[in-house]
Design an enzyme around this catalytic site. Structure first.
Site, PDB file in Angstrom:
ATOM      1  N   TYR A 113       0.828  -1.202   0.000  1.00 24.12           N
ATOM      2  CA  TYR A 113       0.000   0.000   0.000  1.00 24.12           C
ATOM      3  C   TYR A 113       0.868   1.260   0.000  1.00 24.12           C
ATOM      4  O   TYR A 113       0.644   2.186  -0.797  1.00 24.12           O
ATOM      5  CB  TYR A 113      -0.923   0.003   1.213  1.00 24.12           C
ATOM      6  N   LYS A 173       1.294   4.376  -2.998  1.00 20.88           N
ATOM      7  CA  LYS A 173       1.050   5.793  -2.751  1.00 20.88           C
ATOM      8  C   LYS A 173       2.296   6.633  -3.033  1.00 20.88           C
ATOM      9  O   LYS A 173       2.189   7.784  -3.479  1.00 20.88           O
ATOM     10  CB  LYS A 173       0.562   6.002  -1.312  1.00 20.88           C
ATOM     11  N   THR A 187     -13.728   6.113   6.162  1.00 23.53           N
ATOM     12  CA  THR A 187     -14.340   5.473   5.001  1.00 23.53           C
ATOM     13  C   THR A 187     -14.108   3.967   5.073  1.00 23.53           C
ATOM     14  O   THR A 187     -13.427   3.463   5.965  1.00 23.53           O
ATOM     15  CB  THR A 187     -13.730   5.992   3.681  1.00 23.53           C
TER      16      THR A 187
END
Length: 322
Positions: A205, A209, A242
């Site tokens: 991850y 990014k 989220t």
């Protein structure tokens, strides 16, 4: 050796998270300035059917934009469009299917879009995933790498000619790449971008990014050198409540729930930085920035490595087939 390869990225990512939480405890969320109307302008927002993507699309539509919500959930997409339409305003919203984990799907999406002859003034590369168990896409890419980065890399490059034609000096087209504070913990493994030697979801991850920030800076350099009326910026929304966090470990999930209600940003607050980069007068003609909480912020040292940027670009072109 294996333990360190998994443990180090995990610790680095959670350390980044702690730093962001401390910042958010003592600093209020960025408040958007009054934005100019965007009537007649066209935007594509990936992952625009939920969370920050939906809030970004919703806000841009309220400013008068024709917004295309690009996503891979048709029912969710139709519901998102209905919700935006019910709110009224001068803008227009529609859903178009794309699966960013499939390079074939990305190419098909662009083909459909270009066949309509629409201009494109704003591209928000928002869709993403975090901490999924090890899995590969249909093209054989590591899931984070393809969804968060490579799919957007291909999408942007295929739409670049349209963005160039649609912009003009004094009213540039804009590309917004959704990064994260976790990029500070990212390490690009150029010889193993798919993380097959030793998989770490945290490392995968963070790498994806960081790749987005490298992409942002290198693309802006090319656009500036060519004199094209297009700007590209990376944005960091902070920690936002989220579904992105659904893959946290069970203990982390339990700890996150009470903290999120108090400290995490809402999806609308998180989306404000994307909307700012996409539509504000202050960002007109300003590219190659990393924006956090409404301010230009220094990204990781490695993200400014021009050799790494160029190498990542070349490798990505090869992997994406462009």
């Amino acid at each position: 050796m294996w333990l360190m390869a998994v443990l180090v990225p995990l610790l680095k990512l959670y350390l980044c998270g702690i730093k962001v939480l401390i910042y958010q405890i003592f600093n209020r969320s960025f408040t958007l300035p009054v934005l100019p109307k965007q009537n007649g302008r066209v935007a594509i927002v990936t992952g625009g059917t939920r969370g920050m993507g939906f809030e970004t699309a919703r806000h841009l539509a309220s400013l008068g934009m024709h917004v295309i919500l690009a996503g891979n959930e048709r029912e969710e997409g139709r519901a998102a469009v209905r919700k935006i339409e019910e709110e009224g305003g001068n803008g227009k919203a529609e859903f178009v299917f794309v699966d960013l984990t499939s390079l074939k799907s990305v190419r098909h999406f662009v083909q459909i879009f270009k066949a309509r002859g629409l201009p494109l003034h704003v591209l928000v590369n928002n869709a993403g995933t975090m901490l999924v168990p090890e899995r590969q896409t249909e093209d054989g890419f590591e899931f984070h790498f393809c969804l968060n980065y490579l799919g957007h890399f291909l999408l942007t490059n295929l739409l670049l000619d349209t963005l160039k034609k649609s912009g003009r000096h004094g009213c540039c087209s804009r590309i917004v790449n959704m990064s994260s504070a976790t990029h500070y913990a990212g390490v690009i493994q150029m010889d193993d971008l798919n993380r097959r030697n030793c998989y770490s979801s945290h490392g995968a991850y963070s790498q994806s990014k960081l790749a987005l920030v490298l992409f942002t800076y290198h693309l802006q350099e090319q656009l500036t050198a060519g004199g094209f009326p297009v700007i590209v910026n990376a944005v960091d929304p902070g920690m936002v409540d989220t579904a992105l966090y659904d893959n946290l470990w069970t203990l982390a999930q339990l700890l996150k729930k009470p903290v999120a209600k108090i400290i995490f940003r809402t999806p609308a607050e998180g989306a404000s930085i994307s909307v700012y980069a996409a539509a504000s007068s202050e960002m007109e003609g300003v590219g190659g920035c990393y924006l956090y909480n409404g301010e230009k912020t220094k990204s990781s040292d490695s993200s400014y490595d021009s050799e790494l940027q160029a190498e990542m670009w070349k490798k990505s072109c090869k992997l994406a087939g462009i």
